[in-house]
Design an enzyme around this catalytic site. Structure first.
Site, PDB file in Angstrom:
ATOM      1  N   HIS A   1      -7.226   4.210   9.702  1.00 41.95           N
ATOM      2  CA  HIS A   1      -6.396   4.836  10.743  1.00 41.95           C
ATOM      3  C   HIS A   1      -6.396   6.354  10.585  1.00 41.95           C
ATOM      4  O   HIS A   1      -6.416   7.098  11.565  1.00 41.95           O
ATOM      5  CB  HIS A   1      -4.972   4.288  10.681  1.00 41.95           C
ATOM      6  CG  HIS A   1      -4.188   4.772   9.502  1.00 41.95           C
ATOM      7  ND1 HIS A   1      -4.194   4.135   8.279  1.00 41.95           N
ATOM      8  CD2 HIS A   1      -3.382   5.857   9.339  1.00 41.95           C
ATOM      9  CE1 HIS A   1      -3.427   4.793   7.432  1.00 41.95           C
ATOM     10  NE2 HIS A   1      -2.921   5.844   8.046  1.00 41.95           N
TER      11      HIS A   1
ATOM     12  N   PHE B   1     -15.836   7.547  -1.311  1.00 40.47           N
ATOM     13  CA  PHE B   1     -16.842   6.615  -0.795  1.00 40.47           C
ATOM     14  C   PHE B   1     -16.948   6.786   0.717  1.00 40.47           C
ATOM     15  O   PHE B   1     -18.047   6.866   1.273  1.00 40.47           O
ATOM     16  CB  PHE B   1     -16.472   5.178  -1.152  1.00 40.47           C
ATOM     17  CG  PHE B   1     -17.545   4.163  -0.837  1.00 40.47           C
ATOM     18  CD1 PHE B   1     -18.445   3.767  -1.805  1.00 40.47           C
ATOM     19  CD2 PHE B   1     -17.642   3.602   0.429  1.00 40.47           C
ATOM     20  CE1 PHE B   1     -19.439   2.837  -1.525  1.00 40.47           C
ATOM     21  CE2 PHE B   1     -18.628   2.680   0.729  1.00 40.47           C
ATOM     22  CZ  PHE B   1     -19.527   2.296  -0.251  1.00 40.47           C
TER      23      PHE B   1
ATOM     24  N   ARG C   1       0.870  -1.166   0.000  1.00 38.48           N
ATOM     25  CA  ARG C   1       0.000   0.000   0.000  1.00 38.48           C
ATOM     26  C   ARG C   1       0.909   1.219   0.000  1.00 38.48           C
ATOM     27  O   ARG C   1       1.731   1.403   0.904  1.00 38.48           O
ATOM     28  CB  ARG C   1      -0.913  -0.022   1.224  1.00 38.48           C
ATOM     29  CG  ARG C   1      -1.899   1.154   1.312  1.00 38.48           C
ATOM     30  CD  ARG C   1      -1.364   2.239   2.209  1.00 38.48           C
ATOM     31  NE  ARG C   1      -2.370   3.251   2.527  1.00 38.48           N
ATOM     32  CZ  ARG C   1      -2.102   4.365   3.204  1.00 38.48           C
ATOM     33  NH1 ARG C   1      -0.872   4.617   3.621  1.00 38.48           N
ATOM     34  NH2 ARG C   1      -3.041   5.230   3.465  1.00 38.48           N
ATOM     35  N   LEU C   2       0.837   2.032  -1.031  1.00 35.17           N
ATOM     36  CA  LEU C   2       1.721   3.170  -1.221  1.00 35.17           C
ATOM     37  C   LEU C   2       1.102   4.407  -0.581  1.00 35.17           C
ATOM     38  O   LEU C   2       0.088   4.920  -1.050  1.00 35.17           O
ATOM     39  CB  LEU C   2       1.977   3.410  -2.711  1.00 35.17           C
ATOM     40  CG  LEU C   2       2.414   2.180  -3.520  1.00 35.17           C
ATOM     41  CD1 LEU C   2       2.546   2.544  -4.991  1.00 35.17           C
ATOM     42  CD2 LEU C   2       3.726   1.608  -2.989  1.00 35.17           C
ATOM     43  N   ASP C   3       1.718   4.902   0.480  1.00 35.34           N
ATOM     44  CA  ASP C   3       1.168   6.021   1.224  1.00 35.34           C
ATOM     45  C   ASP C   3       1.194   7.311   0.413  1.00 35.34           C
ATOM     46  O   ASP C   3       2.217   7.663  -0.181  1.00 35.34           O
ATOM     47  CB  ASP C   3       1.984   6.200   2.513  1.00 35.34           C
ATOM     48  CG  ASP C   3       1.528   7.378   3.344  1.00 35.34           C
ATOM     49  OD1 ASP C   3       0.390   7.344   3.832  1.00 35.34           O
ATOM     50  OD2 ASP C   3       2.309   8.343   3.488  1.00 35.34           O
TER      51      ASP C   3
ATOM     52  N   ASN D   1      -7.034  11.265  12.824  1.00 31.08           N
ATOM     53  CA  ASN D   1      -6.925  12.703  12.570  1.00 31.08           C
ATOM     54  C   ASN D   1      -8.122  13.467  13.134  1.00 31.08           C
ATOM     55  O   ASN D   1      -8.570  14.459  12.576  1.00 31.08           O
ATOM     56  CB  ASN D   1      -6.757  12.968  11.063  1.00 31.08           C
ATOM     57  CG  ASN D   1      -5.399  12.500  10.568  1.00 31.08           C
ATOM     58  OD1 ASN D   1      -4.409  12.585  11.283  1.00 31.08           O
ATOM     59  ND2 ASN D   1      -5.356  11.981   9.349  1.00 31.08           N
TER      60      ASN D   1
ATOM     61  N   GLU E   1      -2.638   5.092  -2.083  1.00 29.70           N
ATOM     62  CA  GLU E   1      -3.473   6.084  -1.414  1.00 29.70           C
ATOM     63  C   GLU E   1      -3.230   7.401  -2.133  1.00 29.70           C
ATOM     64  O   GLU E   1      -2.085   7.813  -2.318  1.00 29.70           O
ATOM     65  CB  GLU E   1      -3.099   6.243   0.052  1.00 29.70           C
ATOM     66  CG  GLU E   1      -3.957   7.290   0.749  1.00 29.70           C
ATOM     67  CD  GLU E   1      -3.338   7.852   2.016  1.00 29.70           C
ATOM     68  OE1 GLU E   1      -4.087   8.446   2.811  1.00 29.70           O
ATOM     69  OE2 GLU E   1      -2.120   7.746   2.195  1.00 29.70           O
TER      70      GLU E   1
END
Length: 609
Positions: free
Chosen positions: A389, A323, A257-259, A394, A296
């Site tokens: 997360h 979504f 998963r590429l931040d 946040n 992401e």
């Protein structure tokens, strides 16, 4: 070019470091016996030596220009933390038992995100292993692990990592991580690893001492961006592409998963993400199993998932924030921050149909037009969720949906995600309505940095004024509050919610139309004033009709359905699911007045003969 300490066996180790602007560099062996080993330049920008009498476990640094000792930028392990020497490890010591593992196909994944430090009381890789059986029983077949690359101290989300190749020492290091991945594969669970290729954390970040890893050409909220397109950028690209290959090859990771890829800044003919996609395709072929890249991004840009031949980056999937935002606002009524761009049924309706809500329209929060269309891209290219997360952490109190909406809303949220034609994703504890917060936490050692983080977070959370007291990110208490309360899974409404998720996942796996992630064989409509949506999906051999009521009141309406007898197979208002009792009939036909309970989810099925 492989970089770092590559242990060759027989007490031999090849050391390779990229330092294109350095005139002299050597390997400084720290223990077991201190000695200095000169390095040569076999290729432009790279320094290398093959040393003998190097055992696995040897501690070392690189000595720069004869005076400055620094850990290896591509260190495989930092057993004493970010400021201490690196350690040589033997990747072949671990015995894998997954030679026939082929992974879970992307379109079949049910993803579960977890943070190693707070998932269990122990907070280690090995402590996760006993929980895998429960996740498998729930229906999870892919876990997404928040970043495990070495960060300062013992408490961190992982996005402040400064050694992308080194597995966090407090979690159990390389061997502990391999044990977890191996155990996941034994349980039929794929492993997605969250990696950060857009920035490095501040404390323990010594990359500048070795070369131009960063550039000042672009601005970033996380400091100077990484250098993907300036002078010497080839070495930076190699550093991160090799990192991806390293996780796939040495740790048997199934997907990355590429931040926040929107923070990978570059201008060039061959984007870094495209190069990474090509490298992943190559190693997939080499290893004989399909590996995936999931991005992401908040850009709503079709290029993320569009094939390279059509001008895209060729990534396999991306998170669909729209979504989440559409669903969250309907459930909670919140309209601050980016949520002001959402809040209507039509937004969720569009996301069901097209993925992105903003595909070129004006976005009030951004005060500009935003995004482009991904209408023609298949459903398996999008990951959807009601919580992550980020969306929990946040917030000033790190409060989950379980603290914001009632029990009926939690069931409705799960149903909405799992009925979609996309890849469903859940955040740890969501399946049973965990009420512990997920706060932002760190454990830095630099007093000035700690104070700067406090002030930054206090400023960020001003928008939540009046909603709770600021939680100190540096405090161990902030971290401890985030630990999951696993015992709740067997209690009251928590147990029912777990069973609700399990049943929904089972339906998704057994009903043919729900297994097929097809956005084209789908109709969505809504009654905006009543906050109710209707979703119909079909294939050749099955068809479903779903009623999603986001209204806090009962709603009466007339169903407009295709001919046939529709059988109810699930209703969140049923007493079985701790509802108040359903008002919907077991069977409905094409024209029938119905009444649906507040914040409820009902699913009907018709079998095509």
């Amino acid at each position: 070019m492989k970089i770092g300490a590559n242990y060759l066996g027989n007490n031999q180790c090849e050391f390779t470091v990229w330092a294109p602007t350095i005139k002299q560099i050597a390997v400084q062996i720290v223990s077991p016996k201190k000695r200095l080993i000169p390095m040569q330049q076999p290729a432009e920008g790279y320094w290398q030596t093959t040393a003998t009498d190097i055992e696995a476990g040897t501690l070392y640094t690189y000595q720069i220009e004869g005076k400055t000792d620094r850990p290896d930028p591509a260190s495989k392990y930092q057993p004493q933390g970010v400021h201490a020497p690196s350690q040589v490890i033997d990747q072949n010591l671990f015995t894998w038992t997954d030679p026939n593992w082929q992974g879970v196909p992307l379109a079949e994944m049910i993803i579960y995100e977890l943070h190693v430090g707070t998932f269990t009381q122990t907070g280690t890789f090995e402590a996760i292993i006993p929980k895998l059986k429960q996740l498998k029983e729930l229906g999870i077949n892919a876990i997404e692990i928040m970043p495990v690359s070495q960060f300062p101290g013992e408490r961190n989300w992982g996005y402040d990592g400064v050694y992308p190749y080194a597995v966090q020492n407090s979690y159990g290091g390389p061997e502990g991580f391999k044990k977890l991945v191996n155990a996941c594969h034994e349980h039929g669970i794929s492993v997605i690893l969250d990696v950060v290729y857009n920035h490095l954390g501040p404390e323990g970040n010594y990359l500048r001492d070795f070369g131009p890893y960063f550039t000042s050409k672009y601005g970033s909220i996380w400091g100077d961006p990484l250098n993907f397109d300036d002078a010497y950028s080839d070495g930076v690209r190699n550093y991160f592409i090799e990192n991806a290959l390293y996780w796939f090859r040495d740790y048997h990771i199934d997907a990355l998963r590429l931040d926040a890829i929107q923070a990978i800044f570059e201008v060039g003919a061959r984007p870094f993400l495209q190069e990474l996609s090509d490298a992943t395709a190559d190693i997939s072929q080499e290893l004989g199993r399909q590996l995936y890249l999931i991005a992401e991004s908040d850009l709503n840009d079709v290029r993320t998932v569009r094939p390279k031949a059509l001008g895209g980056f060729g990534l396999d999937a991306q998170w669909c924030d729209d979504f989440h935002h559409a669903l969250h606002t309907l459930l909670t009524g919140e309209d601050d921050r980016y949520y002001q761009d959402f809040g209507k049924c039509e937004h969720l309706e569009k996301s069901f149909k097209e993925s992105f809500v903003y595909s070129g329209q004006y976005a009030p929060h951004r005060k500009r037009k935003h995004g482009n269309s991904v209408k023609d891209e298949p459903g398996h290219k999008f990951v959807v969720f009601s919580q992550t997360h980020d969306q929990i952490g946040n917030r000033i109190l790190g409060d989950r949906l379980s603290k914001i909406v009632d029990f009926e809303g939690l069931k409705l949220a799960a149903g909405t995600v799992l009925i979609s034609p996309y890849i469903p994703f859940f955040f740890m504890g969501e399946e049973y309505g965990e009420e512990a917060p997920f706060l932002y936490f760190v454990s830095h050692s630099d007093a000035n940095l700690i104070e700067a983080i406090r002030k930054d977070k206090q400023q960020e959370f001003k928008i939540f004024e009046g909603r709770g007291e600021f939680q100190d990110p540096q405090s161990p208490d902030s971290f401890q509050k985030c630990k999951l309360n696993w015992e709740k899974q067997t209690e009251g409404k928590h147990k029912v919610l777990w069973e609700w998720h399990q049943h929904l996942i089972q339906l998704r796996r057994t009903i043919p139309v729900l297994k097929k992630l097809d956005k084209n064989s789908l109709e969505v409509s809504s009654i905006e004033a009543e906050k109710i949506l209707f979703l119909r999906r079909w294939t050749d051999d099955s068809q479903i009709f779903c009623i999603l009521n986001f209204n806090r009141q009962e709603v009466a309406f007339t169903a407009a359905l295709p001919q046939g007898n529709w059988n109810k197979i699930l209703d969140s208002a049923d007493e079985k699911w701790m509802g108040s009792g359903s008002s919907l009939p077991e069977k409905i036909n094409s024209q029938q007045e119905l009444t649906v309970k507040p914040q409820s989810f009902a699913l009907y099925e018709i079998i095509q003969k």
